[in-house]
Design a protein around this motif. Structure first.
Motif, PDB file in Angstrom:
ATOM      1  N   HIS A  14      23.868  36.993  44.347  1.00  0.00           N
ATOM      2  CA  HIS A  14      24.595  36.100  43.445  1.00  0.00           C
ATOM      3  C   HIS A  14      26.105  36.121  43.668  1.00  0.00           C
ATOM      4  N   PRO A  15      26.732  37.306  43.857  1.00  0.00           N
ATOM      5  CA  PRO A  15      28.175  37.259  44.109  1.00  0.00           C
ATOM      6  C   PRO A  15      28.546  36.672  45.464  1.00  0.00           C
ATOM      7  N   SER A  16      27.657  36.762  46.464  1.00  0.00           N
ATOM      8  CA  SER A  16      28.033  36.298  47.796  1.00  0.00           C
ATOM      9  C   SER A  16      28.065  34.786  47.900  1.00  0.00           C
ATOM     10  N   ALA A  17      27.297  34.099  47.069  1.00  0.00           N
ATOM     11  CA  ALA A  17      27.235  32.641  47.139  1.00  0.00           C
ATOM     12  C   ALA A  17      28.558  32.048  46.672  1.00  0.00           C
ATOM     13  N   PRO A  18      28.840  30.770  47.033  1.00  0.00           N
ATOM     14  CA  PRO A  18      30.003  30.096  46.446  1.00  0.00           C
ATOM     15  C   PRO A  18      29.857  30.034  44.920  1.00  0.00           C
ATOM     16  N   ALA A  19      30.982  29.995  44.203  1.00  0.00           N
ATOM     17  CA  ALA A  19      30.929  30.110  42.741  1.00  0.00           C
ATOM     18  C   ALA A  19      29.988  29.113  42.052  1.00  0.00           C
ATOM     19  N   PRO A  20      29.969  27.818  42.431  1.00  0.00           N
ATOM     20  CA  PRO A  20      29.031  26.923  41.754  1.00  0.00           C
ATOM     21  C   PRO A  20      27.575  27.359  41.937  1.00  0.00           C
ATOM     22  N   ILE A  21      27.273  27.899  43.146  1.00  0.00           N
ATOM     23  CA  ILE A  21      25.900  28.333  43.388  1.00  0.00           C
ATOM     24  C   ILE A  21      25.602  29.609  42.619  1.00  0.00           C
ATOM     25  N   PHE A  75      24.584  19.425  36.148  1.00  0.00           N
ATOM     26  CA  PHE A  75      25.578  18.340  36.119  1.00  0.00           C
ATOM     27  C   PHE A  75      26.992  18.912  36.066  1.00  0.00           C
ATOM     28  N   LEU A  76      27.199  19.901  35.163  1.00  0.00           N
ATOM     29  CA  LEU A  76      28.550  20.453  35.047  1.00  0.00           C
ATOM     30  C   LEU A  76      28.944  21.190  36.314  1.00  0.00           C
ATOM     31  N   VAL A  77      27.949  21.795  36.987  1.00  0.00           N
ATOM     32  CA  VAL A  77      28.257  22.520  38.212  1.00  0.00           C
ATOM     33  C   VAL A  77      28.629  21.558  39.345  1.00  0.00           C
ATOM     34  N   THR A  78      27.946  20.413  39.439  1.00  0.00           N
ATOM     35  CA  THR A  78      28.332  19.462  40.492  1.00  0.00           C
ATOM     36  C   THR A  78      29.711  18.895  40.214  1.00  0.00           C
ATOM     37  N   LEU A  79      30.038  18.693  38.932  1.00  0.00           N
ATOM     38  CA  LEU A  79      31.367  18.235  38.559  1.00  0.00           C
ATOM     39  C   LEU A  79      32.411  19.225  39.061  1.00  0.00           C
ATOM     40  N   TYR A  80      32.106  20.504  38.913  1.00  0.00           N
ATOM     41  CA  TYR A  80      33.016  21.575  39.327  1.00  0.00           C
ATOM     42  C   TYR A  80      33.125  21.642  40.842  1.00  0.00           C
ATOM     43  N   SER A  81      32.003  21.408  41.530  1.00  0.00           N
ATOM     44  CA  SER A  81      31.996  21.557  42.990  1.00  0.00           C
ATOM     45  C   SER A  81      32.888  20.548  43.690  1.00  0.00           C
ATOM     46  N   VAL A  82      33.157  19.400  43.030  1.00  0.00           N
ATOM     47  CA  VAL A  82      33.935  18.353  43.700  1.00  0.00           C
ATOM     48  C   VAL A  82      35.237  18.932  44.224  1.00  0.00           C
ATOM     49  N   ASN A  83      35.952  19.684  43.376  1.00  0.00           N
ATOM     50  CA  ASN A  83      37.198  20.291  43.828  1.00  0.00           C
ATOM     51  C   ASN A  83      36.976  21.625  44.511  1.00  0.00           C
ATOM     52  N   TYR A  84      36.076  22.432  43.972  1.00  0.00           N
ATOM     53  CA  TYR A  84      35.955  23.808  44.463  1.00  0.00           C
ATOM     54  C   TYR A  84      35.498  23.849  45.913  1.00  0.00           C
ATOM     55  N   ALA A 102      26.085  12.912  44.434  1.00  0.00           N
ATOM     56  CA  ALA A 102      25.578  14.110  43.783  1.00  0.00           C
ATOM     57  C   ALA A 102      25.840  14.063  42.294  1.00  0.00           C
ATOM     58  N   ASN A 103      27.055  13.634  41.917  1.00  0.00           N
ATOM     59  CA  ASN A 103      27.363  13.593  40.487  1.00  0.00           C
ATOM     60  C   ASN A 103      26.553  12.533  39.765  1.00  0.00           C
ATOM     61  N   LEU A 104      26.376  11.372  40.407  1.00  0.00           N
ATOM     62  CA  LEU A 104      25.544  10.334  39.785  1.00  0.00           C
ATOM     63  C   LEU A 104      24.111  10.835  39.625  1.00  0.00           C
ATOM     64  N   GLU A 162      46.980  26.642  38.412  1.00  0.00           N
ATOM     65  CA  GLU A 162      45.611  26.612  37.927  1.00  0.00           C
ATOM     66  C   GLU A 162      44.779  25.615  38.727  1.00  0.00           C
ATOM     67  N   ALA A 163      43.460  25.792  38.618  1.00  0.00           N
ATOM     68  CA  ALA A 163      42.514  24.950  39.341  1.00  0.00           C
ATOM     69  C   ALA A 163      42.686  23.487  38.967  1.00  0.00           C
ATOM     70  N   PRO A 164      42.283  22.547  39.868  1.00  0.00           N
ATOM     71  CA  PRO A 164      42.432  21.118  39.582  1.00  0.00           C
ATOM     72  C   PRO A 164      41.588  20.623  38.408  1.00  0.00           C
ATOM     73  N   GLY A 165      41.812  19.358  38.054  1.00  0.00           N
ATOM     74  CA  GLY A 165      41.302  18.780  36.816  1.00  0.00           C
ATOM     75  C   GLY A 165      39.809  18.859  36.574  1.00  0.00           C
ATOM     76  N   LEU A 166      39.004  18.489  37.591  1.00  0.00           N
ATOM     77  CA  LEU A 166      37.569  18.432  37.343  1.00  0.00           C
ATOM     78  C   LEU A 166      36.997  19.825  37.098  1.00  0.00           C
ATOM     79  N   MET A 167      37.569  20.838  37.771  1.00  0.00           N
ATOM     80  CA  MET A 167      37.114  22.203  37.535  1.00  0.00           C
ATOM     81  C   MET A 167      37.408  22.605  36.100  1.00  0.00           C
TER      82      MET A 167
END
Lengths: 495, 112
Positions: free
Chosen positions: A232-239, A89-98, A32-34, A442-447
């Motif tokens: 919008h609020p019900s979806a997971p945060a990246p979505i 792209f930034l959202v998929t980066l965030y989703s890895v940990n979230y 996904a990130n690639l 705090e949240a992990p690194g990629l987030m």
């Protein structure tokens, strides 16, 4: 030719992830990130292409339009592609940990990539029915993504959203059917050519109203907004970040602009409807946002309000106003996705989104705190951040066009925006810390990384109107100003 | 002309069903009616009286033919409608598991 890759890459990635994602661990993250990274690179590469060629047309399957389907890359397309793919792209980066909190991460990525394929397809297509198909791909993926947590509230929100969205799609399809019966073609440029040869009649206005209802529902303009604060609020945060950040802009504003300005070339009376709808959205969204105690719900109402600004600016229709509107579109995509990602990071650490139960988080969550501060200041229009310049341009354009009352309202709503974002910051990051949350992590690194990158873009996005970068924005504005001339541009590129 | 008006009447019946019915299954059926109304309208656009399929063959001149494009488009549209209906029914089943009812007025945890 790079044009078909904008659809092929996300579709192919979705396919591969759904095949192998479950068996091989971490493959879905990587793919996904690639995929999104390559899309970002392709969309950045499209900017110089547009400068050299002005307009690129790709004939799908080698069939010559208007018989075959074509894909068109012009200034507006390239602008929207950069916006969408940057955020995704930034959202998929965030989703890895979230997304570790949810089961079936590979299904999430599959749906995400399908949604992205739909959005890129809408932006790049040159055919009206093809636009409808991509719109439905994106919509169906988003209905499923809103319900991804399968809790009671999420299912309820998703059902509401799906019903409203399907009604909107039916309106759009009815509009396309009427337009086809009137012009007997589906190619956008060819429709425009056919309409310019016919006398202005009720048909075009009726079709425009159908499109306004359909795309307006997808954009969540105020009389049609009821689904957005639930979905919008019900979806997971990246979505949430994707939906509020780019989804409603692609399906709503971009499609509306393309149809209204380039195909139907609507009269100024219909553009006045856009001004009124924009004003109402701006005011109602801001007033409803103040009263909210759920962070994401507040941001969702704030989205309605900011979308109001963009629609208002596009309705004015002068070159400066369109520049301001598109500039605000880019800015809003960046800072609203940043804020939704922040709300996700807060929820990740504290497991709540209720403003009354938070407080004093700035010490334990420094990165989230500072990026939220940046995002909030940018959206409420504090100079020198990006949001200030775009709002300033919109207000100046409104005054120049003679809409004095509207511009005063826009300024007042901007102050109101500052008020509710200060409320968010005060209740979340300042004040006394809750005893139970003394040692949250705090949240992990990629987030963190993706939030920091979005924060940096928030700060520097004001540079888009600097002379060096302005041609990028200006080429998008020129496409809308070209209006009816779009057909000559497309047919000229075919020759 | 009357067939177009009947299409619009069908569309309005579907819209009424979506807006006024309380049972979520009936709402899904209403959406189906809306979709069929639009599809029917799309097919009728391409219809010609006593027309035939536009298949090109040697030593055959077709004078009156049906427009095939709307039929192809409606096929796509039906498939999309199937996907939406399947998703909605799946969500409706999950909603019934969580709330124990199909009544839309009792499914109200989100407000504001």
């Amino acid at each position: 030719m790079i044009l078909p890759f904008f659809v092929i890459i996300p579709l192919g990635t979705a396919f591969l992830i759904s095949l192998f994602g479950k068996r091989i661990k971490n493959l879905s993250d990587l793919l996904a990130n690639l995929g999104t990274l390559s899309l970002l690179i392709f969309s950045l590469y499209s900017i110089p292409q547009v400068f050299v060629h002005k307009i690129l047309v790709y004939k799908v399957g080698g069939w010559i339009p208007p018989i075959g389907i074509c894909m068109v890359l012009d200034g507006l397309t390239s602008f929207m592609l950069v916006t969408v793919n940057l955020v995704s792209f930034l959202v998929t980066l965030y989703s890895v940990n979230y997304m570790e909190r949810y089961t079936d991460k590979h299904r999430f990525y599959t749906l995400f990539m399908l949604m992205l394929a739909g959005m890129n397809g809408i932006i790049i297509t040159g055919d009206l029915f093809n636009l409808f198909v991509f719109l439905e791909i994106a919509s169906i993926a988003s209905y499923a993504l809103v319900a991804f947590g399968t809790e009671a509230e999420e299912l309820e929100a998703s059902f509401k959203y799906a019903v409203m969205g399907s009604v909107a799609s039916s309106f759009i399809l009815l509009g396309i059917a009427l337009l086809y019966s009137y012009t007997s073609t589906l190619n956008m440029a060819d429709i425009s050519l056919s309409l310019s040869g016919k006398p202005a009649g009720m048909m075009v206005s009726f079709v425009a109203v159908l499109f306004l209802a359909g795309f307006g529902l997808k954009t969540a303009l105020v009389p049609f907004h009821a689904w957005l604060p639930d979905a919008h609020p019900s979806a997971p945060a990246p979505i949430s970040a994707m939906l509020s950040g780019v989804f409603i802009k692609t399906l709503g504003i971009y499609a509306l602009c393309r149809v209204f300005f380039n195909i139907l070339t609507v009269s100024s009376r219909l553009l006045f409807v856009l001004i009124v709808l924009g004003m109402i959205s701006m005011v109602v969204g801001a007033f409803l946002a103040i009263a909210q105690t759920d962070i994401k719900r507040m941001f969702a109402y704030s989205s309605i309000s900011q979308i109001g600004y963009i629609i208002f600016a596009l309705g004015i229709g002068t070159p400066l106003a369109i520049l301001g509107g598109l500039f605000h579109l880019f800015n809003h995509a960046v800072f609203k996705s940043l804020l939704f990602l922040n709300s996700g990071a807060i929820e990740y650490s504290t497991h709540t989104r209720n403003l009354n139960r938070l407080g004093g988080l700035s010490r334990s969550l420094p990165v989230t705190g500072y990026t939220s501060l940046l995002g909030s200041m940018a959206i409420s229009g504090i100079p020198p951040l990006g949001g200030f310049w775009s709002k300033l341009i919109i207000i100046i354009a409104a005054i120049q066009a003679g809409y004095f009352v509207s511009s005063v309202v826009a300024i007042l709503i901007s102050i109101l925006t500052l008020a509710y974002y200060l409320k968010f910051l005060k209740f979340t990051f300042f004040g006394k810390i809750n005893e139970a949350r003394q040692n949250i992590r705090e949240a992990p690194g990629l987030m963190k990384l993706s939030m920091i990158l979005l924060g940096i873009i928030c700060v520097i996005s004001g540079l888009l109107i600097a002379p060096l970068f302005k041609p990028f924005l200006q080429s998008a504005v020129n496409v809308l100003l070209l209006g009816n001339g779009y057909k000559e541009a497309v047919f000229g590129a075919l020759r | 002309m009357s067939e177009y008006i009947l299409c619009f009447v069908l569309f309005c019946i579907g819209l009424y069903c979506v807006l006024r019915k309380r049972n979520i299954i009936k709402i899904i059926i209403g959406l189906g009616i809306i979709e069929y109304a639009v599809n029917l309208f799309f097919v009728l656009i391409g219809y010609r009286a006593h027309g035939r399929a536009p298949i090109l063959a040697k030593d055959q001149a077709i004078l009156n033919m049906v427009d095939p494009l709307p039929q192809a488009l409606v096929l796509t549209s039906i498939v999309i409608g199937l996907a939406v209906t399947a998703l909605l029914v799946a969500i409706a089943i999950r909603i019934y598991e969580k709330y124990g009812t199909f009544d839309i007025t009792k499914i109200r945890r989100l407000r504001g």
